[in-house]
Each structure stands twice: as structure tokens, then as C-alpha cells.
Design a protein around this motif. Structure first.
Motif, short mmCIF file in Angstrom:
data_model
loop_
_atom_site.label_atom_id
_atom_site.label_comp_id
_atom_site.label_asym_id
_atom_site.label_seq_id
_atom_site.Cartn_x
_atom_site.Cartn_y
_atom_site.Cartn_z
N ALA A 5 0.85 -1.20 0.00
CA ALA A 5 0.00 0.00 0.00
C ALA A 5 0.89 1.25 0.00
O ALA A 5 1.89 1.30 0.70
N THR A 6 0.52 2.22 -0.82
CA THR A 6 1.28 3.47 -0.92
C THR A 6 0.44 4.60 -0.34
O THR A 6 -0.74 4.70 -0.61
N ASP A 7 1.10 5.46 0.42
CA ASP A 7 0.42 6.61 0.98
C ASP A 7 0.50 7.75 -0.04
O ASP A 7 1.48 8.51 -0.06
N TYR A 8 -0.52 7.86 -0.90
CA TYR A 8 -0.51 8.85 -1.97
C TYR A 8 -0.60 10.28 -1.45
O TYR A 8 -0.17 11.21 -2.12
N ARG A 13 -0.10 15.82 -1.80
CA ARG A 13 -0.22 17.07 -1.05
C ARG A 13 0.89 18.08 -1.42
O ARG A 13 0.59 19.23 -1.72
N PRO A 14 2.19 17.69 -1.43
CA PRO A 14 3.21 18.67 -1.85
C PRO A 14 3.02 19.15 -3.29
O PRO A 14 3.25 20.32 -3.60
N LEU A 15 2.58 18.26 -4.18
CA LEU A 15 2.34 18.67 -5.57
C LEU A 15 1.19 19.68 -5.64
O LEU A 15 1.25 20.64 -6.41
N ILE A 17 0.35 21.82 -3.33
CA ILE A 17 0.85 23.07 -2.79
C ILE A 17 1.71 23.80 -3.83
O ILE A 17 1.58 25.01 -4.02
N ILE A 18 2.55 23.06 -4.54
CA ILE A 18 3.40 23.66 -5.57
C ILE A 18 2.54 24.24 -6.69
O ILE A 18 2.76 25.37 -7.15
N VAL A 19 1.54 23.51 -7.14
CA VAL A 19 0.67 23.97 -8.22
C VAL A 19 -0.08 25.22 -7.78
O VAL A 19 -0.20 26.20 -8.54
N MET A 20 -0.57 25.25 -6.56
CA MET A 20 -1.29 26.42 -6.06
C MET A 20 -0.35 27.63 -5.95
O MET A 20 -0.75 28.76 -6.26
N ALA A 21 0.89 27.41 -5.52
CA ALA A 21 1.85 28.52 -5.42
C ALA A 21 2.16 29.10 -6.81
O ALA A 21 2.18 30.32 -6.99
N VAL A 22 2.38 28.24 -7.79
CA VAL A 22 2.66 28.70 -9.15
C VAL A 22 1.44 29.45 -9.72
O VAL A 22 1.59 30.51 -10.33
N ALA A 23 0.25 28.93 -9.48
CA ALA A 23 -0.96 29.60 -9.95
C ALA A 23 -1.11 30.97 -9.28
O ALA A 23 -1.48 31.96 -9.94
N GLY A 24 -0.82 31.05 -8.01
CA GLY A 24 -0.89 32.33 -7.29
C GLY A 24 0.10 33.34 -7.84
O GLY A 24 -0.23 34.51 -8.03
N LEU A 25 1.34 32.91 -8.10
CA LEU A 25 2.35 33.81 -8.68
C LEU A 25 1.94 34.29 -10.07
O LEU A 25 2.13 35.45 -10.42
N PHE A 26 1.35 33.38 -10.85
CA PHE A 26 0.88 33.75 -12.19
C PHE A 26 -0.21 34.82 -12.08
O PHE A 26 -0.20 35.81 -12.81
N LEU A 27 -1.17 34.62 -11.19
CA LEU A 27 -2.26 35.59 -11.03
C LEU A 27 -1.73 36.94 -10.55
O LEU A 27 -2.22 37.99 -10.99
N LEU A 28 -0.73 36.95 -9.67
CA LEU A 28 -0.13 38.20 -9.24
C LEU A 28 0.52 38.94 -10.41
O LEU A 28 0.39 40.15 -10.55
N ARG A 29 1.22 38.20 -11.26
CA ARG A 29 1.87 38.80 -12.43
C ARG A 29 0.83 39.39 -13.38
O ARG A 29 0.99 40.51 -13.88
N VAL A 30 -0.23 38.65 -13.65
CA VAL A 30 -1.28 39.12 -14.55
C VAL A 30 -1.94 40.37 -13.97
O VAL A 30 -2.19 41.34 -14.69
#
Length: 150
Positions: A5-8, A13-15, A17-30
Motif C-alpha cells: 500500500a502506498t500513501d498517496y 499534497r506537496p504537488l 501546494i506547488i501547483v497552487m503557489a505557481v498559480a498564485g504567482l501567475f495571477l499576481l503577475r497578470v
């Protein structure tokens, strides 16, 4: 028997967080670019003087932030790009080696694209030929934004 069994959640969860951070930075730039574009051009309340007596047009950095507010005077011709032989060499991924040329011609400031990959924009419109610039115009070469100022 064995349980594989793998704990997905430890991976997902880290992925997330990374996607949300990149999306947030993109929205700030726009948002930042939109605010710059909505800003009215700088105006003088003083009466207009003749072109020959007024100070010549120049360029002021808007982006990247480390150059924000720096003024660039255009005397004769000014080539912008990543190449070391450019008059204004800038390290930007979206700039071509020889991206654009600004020229002063009889008191008029002109810009022309030098066959760059990503093009040159004046007020968010791609230019195909030498284009006359007026005070308050926003010029984009690669990821670099200039405002035309006196």
C-alpha cells in the motif's frame, strides 16, 4: 502476504501546494500587468511647447522589477536584446539576441522589431513595421516592459 500500500497523500499534497503557489504567482503577475496597462499616461498641466524645445522622449523600465523606474535615453539608435553587442543588453529568456531597435528621427521616437522570435508590442499590439511612439505608450520586448516618457 506482503502489503504494498502506498500513501498517496504524502506525494499528492506537496504537488498540490506547488501547483497552487505557481498559480498564485501567475495571477499576481497578470494583475500587476493589468494595473500597469490601466494606469493613465503621465500628463503635464503646463502648456505645450514646441517639439524642438521640449526634452526628447525616452524609455522608463516598468518590468523587470530590478530595473523598475530606471530611465533610458535614446540618442540616435538603441538596440535591445540578449546579445553582448546590443546597446542595452538584457538577460531575459524571451528576448532574442537582437530583438528591437529604438531610434530618434527628427524628434520622433520610433521602434522596430529586428525579426525577433516573440515579437515587439506597442500598447499590447504586435508591430510589423517601424512604429512611432508617443508619451505614455507601453512597449514590450520579450518579458521587458518600457513606458515612453519625457
Amino acid at each position: 502476504m506482503y502489503s504494498f500500500a502506498t500513501d498517496y497523500t504524502a506525494i499528492i499534497r506537496p504537488l498540490q501546494i506547488i501547483v497552487m503557489a505557481v498559480a498564485g504567482l501567475f495571477l499576481l503577475r497578470v494583475t500587476r500587468v493589468a494595473l500597469v496597462e490601466m494606469r493613465p499616461p503621465k500628463t503635464d498641466d503646463a502648456p505645450r511647447r514646441s517639439r524642438r524645445r521640449s526634452s526628447p522622449l525616452g524609455l522608463e523600465f516598468i518590468e523587470p522589477e530590478e530595473y523598475q523606474g530606471h530611465h533610458v535615453e535614446v540618442v540616435g539608435s538603441l538596440m535591445v536584446g540578449r546579445g553582448g553587442d546590443c546597446d542595452l543588453p538584457l538577460q531575459d529568456t524571451y528576448l532574442s539576441t537582437h530583438h528591437a531597435r529604438f531610434t530618434m528621427d527628427d524628434g520622433d521616437l520610433l521602434v522596430e522589431d529586428l525579426g525577433s522570435t516573440n515579437g515587439t508590442y506597442v500598447n499590447q499590439e504586435l508591430i510589423a513595421h517601424r512604429t512611432k511612439l508617443d508619451r505614455g505608450d507601453i512597449v514590450q520586448v520579450g518579458g521587458v516592459l518600457f513606458e515612453v516618457v519625457r
